[in-house]
Write a protein that holds these residues in place. Structure first.
Motif, PDB file in Angstrom:
ATOM      1  N   ALA A  94       0.836  -1.203   0.000  1.00  0.00           N
ATOM      2  CA  ALA A  94       0.000   0.000   0.000  1.00  0.00           C
ATOM      3  C   ALA A  94       0.869   1.251   0.000  1.00  0.00           C
ATOM      4  O   ALA A  94       0.573   2.220  -0.713  1.00  0.00           O
ATOM      5  CB  ALA A  94      -0.942  -0.009   1.204  1.00  0.00           C
ATOM      6  N   ALA A  95       1.940   1.227   0.779  1.00  0.00           N
ATOM      7  CA  ALA A  95       2.846   2.387   0.803  1.00  0.00           C
ATOM      8  C   ALA A  95       3.550   2.555  -0.536  1.00  0.00           C
ATOM      9  O   ALA A  95       3.694   3.673  -1.036  1.00  0.00           O
ATOM     10  CB  ALA A  95       3.861   2.228   1.922  1.00  0.00           C
ATOM     11  N   LYS A 101       6.751   6.894   1.903  1.00  0.00           N
ATOM     12  CA  LYS A 101       7.740   6.207   2.722  1.00  0.00           C
ATOM     13  C   LYS A 101       7.310   6.169   4.190  1.00  0.00           C
ATOM     14  O   LYS A 101       7.994   5.602   5.020  1.00  0.00           O
ATOM     15  CB  LYS A 101       9.115   6.875   2.611  1.00  0.00           C
ATOM     16  N   THR A 102       6.175   6.778   4.484  1.00  0.00           N
ATOM     17  CA  THR A 102       5.644   6.737   5.840  1.00  0.00           C
ATOM     18  C   THR A 102       4.360   5.932   5.844  1.00  0.00           C
ATOM     19  O   THR A 102       3.464   6.167   5.028  1.00  0.00           O
ATOM     20  CB  THR A 102       5.362   8.161   6.366  1.00  0.00           C
ATOM     21  N   LEU A 137       9.540  -3.416  12.913  1.00  0.00           N
ATOM     22  CA  LEU A 137      10.823  -4.048  12.614  1.00  0.00           C
ATOM     23  C   LEU A 137      11.064  -4.229  11.122  1.00  0.00           C
ATOM     24  O   LEU A 137      12.078  -3.802  10.584  1.00  0.00           O
ATOM     25  CB  LEU A 137      10.900  -5.409  13.312  1.00  0.00           C
ATOM     26  N   LEU A 138      10.135  -4.893  10.458  1.00  0.00           N
ATOM     27  CA  LEU A 138      10.349  -5.257   9.060  1.00  0.00           C
ATOM     28  C   LEU A 138      10.268  -4.069   8.116  1.00  0.00           C
ATOM     29  O   LEU A 138      11.079  -3.936   7.205  1.00  0.00           O
ATOM     30  CB  LEU A 138       9.340  -6.330   8.644  1.00  0.00           C
ATOM     31  N   LEU A 139       9.293  -3.211   8.327  1.00  0.00           N
ATOM     32  CA  LEU A 139       9.140  -2.084   7.405  1.00  0.00           C
ATOM     33  C   LEU A 139      10.228  -1.040   7.600  1.00  0.00           C
ATOM     34  O   LEU A 139      10.705  -0.452   6.628  1.00  0.00           O
ATOM     35  CB  LEU A 139       7.748  -1.477   7.550  1.00  0.00           C
ATOM     36  N   ASN A 140      10.650  -0.806   8.825  1.00  0.00           N
ATOM     37  CA  ASN A 140      11.780   0.096   9.043  1.00  0.00           C
ATOM     38  C   ASN A 140      13.029  -0.449   8.367  1.00  0.00           C
ATOM     39  O   ASN A 140      13.798   0.311   7.790  1.00  0.00           O
ATOM     40  CB  ASN A 140      12.025   0.330  10.540  1.00  0.00           C
ATOM     41  N   GLN A 145       9.126   4.501   7.207  1.00  0.00           N
ATOM     42  CA  GLN A 145       8.936   5.057   8.544  1.00  0.00           C
ATOM     43  C   GLN A 145       7.542   4.649   9.002  1.00  0.00           C
ATOM     44  O   GLN A 145       6.561   4.964   8.344  1.00  0.00           O
ATOM     45  CB  GLN A 145       9.039   6.598   8.499  1.00  0.00           C
ATOM     46  N   VAL A 146       7.453   3.909  10.098  1.00  0.00           N
ATOM     47  CA  VAL A 146       6.169   3.492  10.624  1.00  0.00           C
ATOM     48  C   VAL A 146       5.756   4.501  11.678  1.00  0.00           C
ATOM     49  O   VAL A 146       6.483   4.737  12.645  1.00  0.00           O
ATOM     50  CB  VAL A 146       6.236   2.080  11.222  1.00  0.00           C
TER      51      VAL A 146
END
Length: 153
Positions: A94-95, A101-102, A137-140, A145-146
């Motif tokens: 989706a991002a 990037k957020t 963890l994974l997306l960072n 940026q979560v």
């Protein structure tokens, strides 16, 4: 001279709890894998026992390696694990599609707030919380940026 326990520990022979791998990987789960996945899914040992309709001590014996993890338990944990991975991957897709990037992720102060918003159970709230933790963890690690936010209402 080594004690009988040390002598046993120094051998490369499989222990009673170790499965010989002469079957496809998906047909079994080692105790350490069960423990890690259960923990990362946000489930307690009590949750595992309830989910598997066994007594707490039976679930504890699976994790300790005293008993083999039954195939149906391994399948259930792997299904929940796959849902976790797919949820996090869905957030990343989706991002990517939005060229952002957020990633904003709803975070709930407690299980009551989650249940007010979604219904469900404590079990579902724990799985959701695990998804948010995995997203951090994974997306960072993938460069996103979560950003958590607390939904109103």
């Amino acid at each position: 001279m080594d004690s009988p326990r040390e002598a046993h520990m120094n051998t490369n022979q499989p222990t009673e709890a170790h499965l010989e791998v002469d079957q496809p990987r998906e047909l079994y789960m080692e105790n350490a894998e069960l423990r890690i996945k259960r923990s990362l899914l946000g489930l307690s040992l009590n949750d595992l026992a309830r989910l598997s309709t066994v007594q707490l001590r039976t679930a504890a014996r699976w994790e300790s390696g005293r008993y083999h993890v039954p195939k149906d338990v391994a399948e259930n944990i792997n299904d929940l694990w796959q849902e976790l991975i797919e949820a996090v991957e869905g957030m990343a897709r989706a991002a990517d599609a939005a060229h952002e990037k957020t990633i904003r992720v709803p975070l709930y102060a407690n299980e009551c707030a989650y249940m007010d918003a979604h219904g469900g159970s404590t079990f579902e709230w724990r799985l959701y919380t695990a998804q948010v933790a995995a997203a951090y963890l994974l997306l960072n690690a993938r460069g996103y940026q979560v950003e958590p936010y607390y939904p109103q209402g």
